[in-house]
Design an enzyme around this catalytic site. Structure first.
Site, PDB file in Angstrom:
ATOM      1  N   LYS A  11      -2.625   8.616   7.138  1.00 57.13           N
ATOM      2  CA  LYS A  11      -2.399   9.615   8.197  1.00 57.13           C
ATOM      3  C   LYS A  11      -1.184   9.225   9.020  1.00 57.13           C
ATOM      4  O   LYS A  11      -0.718   8.083   9.000  1.00 57.13           O
ATOM      5  CB  LYS A  11      -3.633   9.737   9.108  1.00 57.13           C
ATOM      6  CG  LYS A  11      -4.023   8.438   9.825  1.00 57.13           C
ATOM      7  CD  LYS A  11      -3.256   8.140  11.098  1.00 57.13           C
ATOM      8  CE  LYS A  11      -3.644   6.802  11.695  1.00 57.13           C
ATOM      9  NZ  LYS A  11      -2.823   6.424  12.868  1.00 57.13           N
ATOM     10  N   PRO A  97       0.855   0.745   3.428  1.00 58.08           N
ATOM     11  CA  PRO A  97       1.191  -0.528   4.090  1.00 58.08           C
ATOM     12  C   PRO A  97       0.185  -0.865   5.187  1.00 58.08           C
ATOM     13  O   PRO A  97      -0.325   0.019   5.873  1.00 58.08           O
ATOM     14  CB  PRO A  97       2.584  -0.259   4.685  1.00 58.08           C
ATOM     15  CG  PRO A  97       3.138   0.878   3.890  1.00 58.08           C
ATOM     16  CD  PRO A  97       1.965   1.729   3.512  1.00 58.08           C
ATOM     17  N   ALA A 100       0.518  -0.896   9.931  1.00 62.20           N
ATOM     18  CA  ALA A 100       1.590   0.103   9.969  1.00 62.20           C
ATOM     19  C   ALA A 100       1.256   1.287  10.870  1.00 62.20           C
ATOM     20  O   ALA A 100       2.122   2.097  11.169  1.00 62.20           O
ATOM     21  CB  ALA A 100       1.884   0.602   8.546  1.00 62.20           C
ATOM     22  N   GLY A 101      -0.030   1.425  11.253  1.00 61.41           N
ATOM     23  CA  GLY A 101      -0.434   2.603  12.028  1.00 61.41           C
ATOM     24  C   GLY A 101      -0.676   3.821  11.165  1.00 61.41           C
ATOM     25  O   GLY A 101      -0.681   4.954  11.654  1.00 61.41           O
ATOM     26  N   LEU A 102      -0.907   3.597   9.863  1.00 61.40           N
ATOM     27  CA  LEU A 102      -1.103   4.690   8.921  1.00 61.40           C
ATOM     28  C   LEU A 102      -2.566   4.859   8.527  1.00 61.40           C
ATOM     29  O   LEU A 102      -2.900   5.712   7.695  1.00 61.40           O
ATOM     30  CB  LEU A 102      -0.245   4.469   7.669  1.00 61.40           C
ATOM     31  CG  LEU A 102       1.268   4.385   7.925  1.00 61.40           C
ATOM     32  CD1 LEU A 102       2.000   3.986   6.645  1.00 61.40           C
ATOM     33  CD2 LEU A 102       1.811   5.717   8.455  1.00 61.40           C
ATOM     34  N   GLY A 104      -4.767   2.886   6.885  1.00 57.88           N
ATOM     35  CA  GLY A 104      -5.226   2.485   5.550  1.00 57.88           C
ATOM     36  C   GLY A 104      -6.645   1.946   5.515  1.00 57.88           C
ATOM     37  O   GLY A 104      -7.488   2.407   4.745  1.00 57.88           O
ATOM     38  N   GLY A 105      -6.931   0.956   6.363  1.00 57.69           N
ATOM     39  CA  GLY A 105      -8.267   0.368   6.389  1.00 57.69           C
ATOM     40  C   GLY A 105      -9.325   1.363   6.824  1.00 57.69           C
ATOM     41  O   GLY A 105     -10.435   1.405   6.281  1.00 57.69           O
ATOM     42  N   SER A 106      -8.994   2.189   7.807  1.00 55.13           N
ATOM     43  CA  SER A 106      -9.919   3.224   8.285  1.00 55.13           C
ATOM     44  C   SER A 106     -10.216   4.232   7.180  1.00 55.13           C
ATOM     45  O   SER A 106     -11.365   4.641   6.968  1.00 55.13           O
ATOM     46  CB  SER A 106      -9.327   3.946   9.493  1.00 55.13           C
ATOM     47  OG  SER A 106      -9.125   3.058  10.572  1.00 55.13           O
ATOM     48  N   SER A 107      -9.168   4.637   6.478  1.00 59.49           N
ATOM     49  CA  SER A 107      -9.325   5.571   5.372  1.00 59.49           C
ATOM     50  C   SER A 107     -10.220   4.991   4.287  1.00 59.49           C
ATOM     51  O   SER A 107     -11.116   5.666   3.765  1.00 59.49           O
ATOM     52  CB  SER A 107      -7.949   5.912   4.793  1.00 59.49           C
ATOM     53  OG  SER A 107      -8.062   6.698   3.630  1.00 59.49           O
ATOM     54  N   ASP A 139      -9.676   5.641  13.916  1.00 58.16           N
ATOM     55  CA  ASP A 139      -9.192   6.621  12.940  1.00 58.16           C
ATOM     56  C   ASP A 139     -10.237   6.978  11.890  1.00 58.16           C
ATOM     57  O   ASP A 139     -10.068   7.955  11.162  1.00 58.16           O
ATOM     58  CB  ASP A 139      -7.956   6.077  12.205  1.00 58.16           C
ATOM     59  CG  ASP A 139      -6.796   5.792  13.141  1.00 58.16           C
ATOM     60  OD1 ASP A 139      -6.698   6.470  14.178  1.00 58.16           O
ATOM     61  OD2 ASP A 139      -6.005   4.892  12.834  1.00 58.16           O
TER      62      ASP A 139
END
Length: 285
Positions: A11, A97, A100-102, A104-107, A139
């Site tokens: 995200k 990455p 990164a604030g994207l 990843g782990g939450s997803s 997230d």
């Protein structure tokens, strides 16, 4: 059952306000988040051999404390809630990455929970899954629906929003990452900016990109710059290519640019210079 392969999407935050801090230490947020096509792949299969626990592995060795990763945590929560004794082998192939604030782990946590719910036919509703996921990170609940949303509270109150334009996305992440907890710790000692999220939502729905570029903002950018000053350099470079909708995502350190102009995104992709991870992707509507 064979092996199920799940796409676990990333995200970006097109706007982020920190509106307060709760007594339990969690921060109250008001965010606009957009899912993007960039994804990790999660391979899930039932374990046939007799083991004491799930076998969870990840192929990014920079992710520390693997046994405490978000996938392991959500599996424990799912077991406690639904009392199943099936054991699984779960392998996460990372493309998103880290630090990164994207998201990843939450997803990974949310998409694992959704997959286990489907595989075992647990009958959990989306609200049930959001409740299970909400304390794993701000997230995680967003990824249960994984649609453009405004998210409030600690991230668990998600309302879908409309996005008119088809956006190409360029993500640029410097070598240095940002630890979410450390960014929030610094943020607590700062006067943070606040942005007009209602306007952001309005301009996304109307497809008014020039106006959108003028109102977007991320309150965590200021504290993140203390860890990753390259964030500002990347933003400046992307704007030099003519990209207007440019912002740091989440707690950093990745910066993204949105554009309906695929050619412009490609020019920036080819032209960006520096020790960065550079990724092209698209917004999921």
């Amino acid at each position: 059952m064979g092996t199920k392969v799940i796409k676990s999407y990333a995200k970006i935050n097109i706007c982020l306000n920190v509106t307060g801090k709760r007594p339990d230490g969690y921060h109250e947020l008001d965010m606009v988040m957009l899912p993007i096509e960039l994804h990790d792949s999660i391979l899930i299969s039932k374990e046939k051999r007799k083991t004491k626990d799930h076998f969870i592995t990840i192929d990014d060795f920079s992710v520390s404390s693997q046994q405490y990763n978000t996938v392991a945590m959500v599996m424990k929560k799912m077991e406690k809630k639904y009392k199943f004794d099936d054991l699984f082998s779960i392998f996460v192939h990372k493309n998103i990455p880290i630090q990164a604030g994207l998201g990843g782990g939450s997803s990974n946590a949310a998409f694992t929970a959704k997959a286990i719910n489907k595989i075992l036919k647990l009958g959990a509703s989306d609200d049930d899954l959001r409740t299970i996921c909400e304390k794993l990170g701000g997230d995680v609940p967003f990824f249960v629906d994984c649609k453009p949303s405004r998210c409030k509270g600690i991230g668990e109150i998600c309302s879908p929003i409309s996005v008119k334009n088809d956006y190409y996305v360029l993500i640029v992440k410097p070598k240095v990452g940002c630890c979410t907890k450390e960014v929030y710790d610094i943020a607590d000692s700062m006067d943070l900016e606040s942005y007009d999220i209602d306007k952001v939502i309005e301009y996304l729905a109307e497809g008014k990109d020039d106006e959108l570029a003028s109102v977007i903002g991320n309150a965590l950018e200021k504290p993140a710059l203390t860890f990753a000053p390259e964030v500002q350099e990347i933003k400046d470079k992307l704007k030099e290519f003519g990209l207007k909708i440019v912002l740091m995502s989440g707690s950093g350190s990745a910066v993204f640019a949105l554009s309906t102009d695929k050619k412009l995104i490609n020019i920036a992709f080819e032209g960006i210079e520096g020790d960065y991870t550079v990724i092209k992707t698209k917004v999921i509507k």
